[in-house]
Design an enzyme around this catalytic site. Structure first.
Site, mmCIF file in Angstrom:
data_model
loop_
_atom_site.group_PDB
_atom_site.id
_atom_site.type_symbol
_atom_site.label_atom_id
_atom_site.label_comp_id
_atom_site.label_asym_id
_atom_site.label_seq_id
_atom_site.Cartn_x
_atom_site.Cartn_y
_atom_site.Cartn_z
ATOM 1 C CG ASN A 150 -1.927 -0.958 0.898
ATOM 2 O OD1 ASN A 150 -3.301 -0.641 -0.047
ATOM 3 N ND2 ASN A 150 -2.287 -2.130 1.518
ATOM 4 C CG LEU A 171 0.556 -5.284 11.928
ATOM 5 C CD1 LEU A 171 0.946 -6.543 11.798
ATOM 6 C CD2 LEU A 171 -1.081 -5.038 11.360
ATOM 7 C CG HIS A 183 -9.707 -3.938 9.063
ATOM 8 N ND1 HIS A 183 -8.760 -4.301 10.056
ATOM 9 C CD2 HIS A 183 -10.522 -5.011 8.929
ATOM 10 C CE1 HIS A 183 -8.974 -5.658 10.702
ATOM 11 N NE2 HIS A 183 -10.213 -5.996 9.771
HETATM 12 C C1 GAR Z 1 -3.174 -4.826 4.034
HETATM 13 O O1 GAR Z 1 -4.056 -5.864 3.729
HETATM 14 C C2 GAR Z 1 -4.089 -3.941 5.168
HETATM 15 O O2 GAR Z 1 -5.418 -4.063 4.739
HETATM 16 C C3 GAR Z 1 -3.619 -4.815 6.402
HETATM 17 O O3 GAR Z 1 -2.320 -5.275 6.180
HETATM 18 C C4 GAR Z 1 -1.974 -5.392 4.980
HETATM 19 C C5 GAR Z 1 -0.753 -4.611 4.842
HETATM 20 O O4 GAR Z 1 -0.292 -4.997 3.227
HETATM 21 N N1 GAR Z 1 -4.013 -3.957 7.732
HETATM 22 C C6 GAR Z 1 -4.519 -4.691 8.659
HETATM 23 O O5 GAR Z 1 -4.653 -5.978 8.847
HETATM 24 C C7 GAR Z 1 -4.742 -3.807 10.001
HETATM 25 N N2 GAR Z 1 -5.518 -4.398 10.827
HETATM 26 P P1 GAR Z 1 0.935 -4.050 2.893
HETATM 27 O O6 GAR Z 1 2.064 -3.823 4.131
HETATM 28 O O7 GAR Z 1 1.446 -4.832 1.787
HETATM 29 O O8 GAR Z 1 0.276 -2.672 2.507
#
Ligand code: GAR
Length: 190
Positions: free
Chosen positions: A14, A84, A103
């Site tokens: 992201n 997190l 999320h």
């Molecule tokens: C994403 O899918 C985000 O929605 C999730 O962690 C992932 C991070 O991916 N977030 C959560 O679970 C928050 N509770 P990334 O590091 O590749 O962006």
């Protein structure tokens, strides 16, 4: 000029997408990336993108000094992109309605402590939900419970696995997150 800080703990897909999206926009600057995990691939991404990287320990993160450091950056928005740790209340007060989180499920379901990343998709598939999706919301003192800004959903199909669902959710995140950030920054209806 709008100033964003992006907080990460993991892969950073992201972060990458947001940075790429705003790369050619002189009105938006990513002022730093804050990371709590020394093993996160997001660190490499931040370095490759040339964005200042701030590694933090838990003690630092919860300190008044860190809140003051962030306040001094005068960001328009703090974006939690796969971050997190719970945000300390001092930082929330320093940035009221200016911290958002993504999320990987349709909150209020499948949110709260322990529901992150693959754990969320495993729970959704195990419960045989018809739909899952993404939620972008403001951050308050309770995990995953702030005001919802945006949701997008996707259907689970026959034989859906946590991995196949994760790929669909990933697609939704890549598609929508930067646009929602842009709308928030420029006060358009998200
Ligand atoms: C994403 O899918 C985000 O929605 C999730 O962690 C992932 C991070 O991916 N977030 C959560 O679970 C928050 N509770 P990334 O590091 O590749 O962006």
């Amino acid at each position: 000029m709008k100033r964003i800080s992006i907080f990460v703990s993991g892969n950073g897909t992201n972060l990458q997408r947001i940075a790429d999206y705003f790369h050619d926009n002189p009105e938006v600057e990513i002022v730093n990336v804050v990371c709590n995990n020394p093993k996160a691939y997001a660190i490499e991404r931040a370095k490759n993108l040339g964005i200042p990287l701030r590694m933090i320990t838990r003690k630092e993160f919860n300190s008044q000094a860190f809140t003051e450091e962030m306040a001094a950056l005068r960001c328009d928005l703090i974006v939690l992109a796969g971050f997190l740790w719970k945000i300390p209340s001092g930082l929330i007060q320093a940035y009221p309605q200016q911290i958002i989180n993504i999320h990987p499920a349709l909150l209020p379901k499948y949110g709260g402590k322990g529901f992150y990343g693959a754990h969320v998709h495993e729970a959704v598939v195990a419960a045989k939900e018809a739909f899952s999706g993404i939620t972008i919301h403001y951050v308050n003192e309770v995990y995953d419970s702030g005001e919802i800004i945006f949701q997008a959903k996707v259907a689970l199909e026959e034989g859906e696995t946590p991995d196949s669902l994760a790929a669909k959710i990933h697609g939704l995140e890549q598609k929508h997150f930067p646009e929602v950030i842009e709308r928030i920054l420029f006060n358009e209806n998200a």
